[in-house]
Design an enzyme around this catalytic site. Structure first.
Site, PDB file in Angstrom:
ATOM      1  N   ARG A 103     -16.116  39.547 -10.353  1.00 46.69           N
ATOM      2  CA  ARG A 103     -15.240  39.076  -9.263  1.00 46.69           C
ATOM      3  C   ARG A 103     -13.830  38.983  -9.801  1.00 46.69           C
ATOM      4  O   ARG A 103     -13.607  38.370 -10.847  1.00 46.69           O
ATOM      5  CB  ARG A 103     -15.628  37.662  -8.824  1.00 46.69           C
ATOM      6  CG  ARG A 103     -16.923  37.531  -8.190  1.00 46.69           C
ATOM      7  CD  ARG A 103     -17.052  36.225  -7.467  1.00 46.69           C
ATOM      8  NE  ARG A 103     -16.716  35.017  -8.226  1.00 46.69           N
ATOM      9  CZ  ARG A 103     -16.744  33.819  -7.724  1.00 46.69           C
ATOM     10  NH1 ARG A 103     -17.056  33.647  -6.457  1.00 46.69           N
ATOM     11  NH2 ARG A 103     -16.459  32.769  -8.450  1.00 46.69           N
ATOM     12  N   THR A 107      -8.547  37.237  -6.168  1.00 47.83           N
ATOM     13  CA  THR A 107      -8.943  37.616  -4.797  1.00 47.83           C
ATOM     14  C   THR A 107     -10.400  37.271  -4.504  1.00 47.83           C
ATOM     15  O   THR A 107     -10.798  37.238  -3.341  1.00 47.83           O
ATOM     16  CB  THR A 107      -8.772  39.131  -4.589  1.00 47.83           C
ATOM     17  OG1 THR A 107      -9.697  39.794  -5.476  1.00 47.83           O
ATOM     18  CG2 THR A 107      -7.359  39.597  -4.919  1.00 47.83           C
ATOM     19  N   ASP A 199     -20.684  28.417 -14.461  1.00 49.55           N
ATOM     20  CA  ASP A 199     -20.630  29.876 -14.584  1.00 49.55           C
ATOM     21  C   ASP A 199     -21.907  30.373 -15.255  1.00 49.55           C
ATOM     22  O   ASP A 199     -22.137  30.122 -16.437  1.00 49.55           O
ATOM     23  CB  ASP A 199     -19.393  30.273 -15.403  1.00 49.55           C
ATOM     24  CG  ASP A 199     -19.176  31.777 -15.369  1.00 49.55           C
ATOM     25  OD1 ASP A 199     -20.110  32.515 -15.750  1.00 49.55           O
ATOM     26  OD2 ASP A 199     -18.095  32.214 -14.959  1.00 49.55           O
ATOM     27  N   ASP A 202     -21.365  32.703 -18.398  1.00 50.92           N
ATOM     28  CA  ASP A 202     -20.887  31.964 -19.575  1.00 50.92           C
ATOM     29  C   ASP A 202     -21.972  31.066 -20.147  1.00 50.92           C
ATOM     30  O   ASP A 202     -22.114  30.947 -21.366  1.00 50.92           O
ATOM     31  CB  ASP A 202     -19.665  31.110 -19.197  1.00 50.92           C
ATOM     32  CG  ASP A 202     -18.399  31.952 -19.070  1.00 50.92           C
ATOM     33  OD1 ASP A 202     -18.397  33.108 -19.548  1.00 50.92           O
ATOM     34  OD2 ASP A 202     -17.422  31.452 -18.485  1.00 50.92           O
TER      35      ASP A 202
HETATM   36  C1  PRP Z   1     -20.852  35.896 -10.994  1.00 55.14           C
HETATM   37  C2  PRP Z   1     -22.305  35.977 -10.569  1.00 55.14           C
HETATM   38  C3  PRP Z   1     -22.277  36.968  -9.450  1.00 55.14           C
HETATM   39  C4  PRP Z   1     -20.941  36.685  -8.806  1.00 55.14           C
HETATM   40  C5  PRP Z   1     -21.174  35.883  -7.559  1.00 55.14           C
HETATM   41  O1  PRP Z   1     -20.487  36.972 -11.766  1.00 55.14           O
HETATM   42  O2  PRP Z   1     -23.173  36.347 -11.598  1.00 55.14           O
HETATM   43  O3  PRP Z   1     -22.353  38.318  -9.866  1.00 55.14           O
HETATM   44  O4  PRP Z   1     -20.185  35.899  -9.736  1.00 55.14           O
HETATM   45  O5  PRP Z   1     -20.006  35.695  -6.877  1.00 55.14           O
HETATM   46  P1  PRP Z   1     -19.721  36.337  -5.459  1.00 55.14           P
HETATM   47  O6  PRP Z   1     -20.943  36.076  -4.616  1.00 55.14           O
HETATM   48  O7  PRP Z   1     -18.523  35.577  -4.992  1.00 55.14           O
HETATM   49  O8  PRP Z   1     -19.458  37.802  -5.626  1.00 55.14           O
HETATM   50  P2  PRP Z   1     -19.001  37.097 -12.388  1.00 55.14           P
HETATM   51  O9  PRP Z   1     -18.107  37.806 -11.442  1.00 55.14           O
HETATM   52  O10 PRP Z   1     -18.570  35.755 -12.864  1.00 55.14           O
HETATM   53  O11 PRP Z   1     -19.228  38.080 -13.596  1.00 55.14           O
HETATM   54  P3  PRP Z   1     -19.995  37.840 -14.974  1.00 55.14           P
HETATM   55  O12 PRP Z   1     -21.470  37.694 -14.641  1.00 55.14           O
HETATM   56  O13 PRP Z   1     -19.704  39.079 -15.719  1.00 55.14           O
HETATM   57  O14 PRP Z   1     -19.439  36.601 -15.616  1.00 55.14           O
HETATM   58  N1  URA Z   2     -20.457  32.738 -10.276  1.00 50.86           N
HETATM   59  C1  URA Z   2     -20.997  31.773 -11.055  1.00 50.86           C
HETATM   60  O1  URA Z   2     -21.457  32.056 -12.172  1.00 50.86           O
HETATM   61  N2  URA Z   2     -21.017  30.522 -10.597  1.00 50.86           N
HETATM   62  C2  URA Z   2     -20.555  30.182  -9.388  1.00 50.86           C
HETATM   63  O2  URA Z   2     -20.614  28.997  -9.014  1.00 50.86           O
HETATM   64  C3  URA Z   2     -19.985  31.193  -8.592  1.00 50.86           C
HETATM   65  C4  URA Z   2     -19.953  32.462  -9.055  1.00 50.86           C
END
Ligand code: PRP
Ligand code: URA
Length: 208
Positions: A103, A107, A199, A202
């Protein structure tokens, strides 16, 4: 909401409370993600099709059943990765096709950065794996990719969903069932789920 299934299983509720706990360390967090993913998948695969299969026990022949459909697991990088092992334990012959989406922090729109799907789909059912359904952007974008690829049946298996994200996926793709361990209250101004678990990427990979 039709096509949205929230588990009522006590084992899932128990493990989810531990997963949410801010003091749960990455090793335990990964273990819980894997276990919850397996339990949710058990519920999400109730309608998989079967083929007859003749089996010979040590005593006699009988007619049994085996899975008919070729199944693909589609973890959304990064956080979906931790769900794969739990699902693979149940369906070891599944293929795993990775989709990389993050994400944009400002945005909150999904940005695709990895996709190595072959031209023709090799599976008939896909389970999208991602623990967090926040705005729904990442899930919707992944479903778009899989539909363009030509997959006939798609299911989304998540852990925590926000009402906003569930609605977004359902509005765009009402045919895709969504399986979750829980639905939380809302998103905060940064697109994080409240109360949520923070997160998920993380916390699994120790990068917070
Ligand atoms: C997180 C999560 C989803 C997304 C959800 O990933 O694992 O893929 O956010 O958010 P959304 O419904 O608003 O799209 P992130 O973008 O943090 O990436 P990462 O897993 O690489 O940390
Ligand atoms: N992605 C995450 O990992 N946690 C949230 O709460 C939203 C998006």
């Amino acid at each position: 909401m039709e096509n949205v299934f929230v588990s009522q299983h006590p084992l899932i509720k128990h493990k989810l409370a531990k997963l949410r706990d801010k003091d749960t360390e990455p090793k335990k967090f990964r273990e819980l993600i894997r276990e919850i993913a397996g339990l949710l998948t058990y519920e999400a695969t109730l309608d998989l099709e079967l083929s007859p299969f003749e089996v010979t026990t040590p005593l006699e022949k009988m007619s049994g059943s085996i899975l008919k459909e070729k199944i693909g697991l589609v973890p959304i990088l990064r956080a979906g990765l931790g769900m794969v092992e739990g699902v693979w334990e149940l369906m070891p012959s599944s293929e795993v096709w990775h989709i990389g989406i993050y994400r944009d922090e400002k945005t909150l729109k999904p940005v695709e950065y990895y996709n190595k799907l072959p031209i023709e789909p090799r599976v008939s059912v896909c389970l999208i794996l991602d623990p967090m359904l926040a705005t729904g952007g990442s899930a919707t974008a992944t479903i778009d990719v899989l539909k363009r690829w030509g997959v006939k049946r798609i299911k989304f298996v998540g852990i925590i969903g926000a009402p906003e994200g569930i609605k977004a996926v359902h509005d765009e793709h009402p045919d895709v069932p969504v399986f979750l361990a829980d639905v939380d209250r809302q998103l905060n101004e940064h697109g994080y789920i409240l109360p949520g678990l923070g997160d998920a990427g993380d916390r699994q990979f120790g990068t917070g």
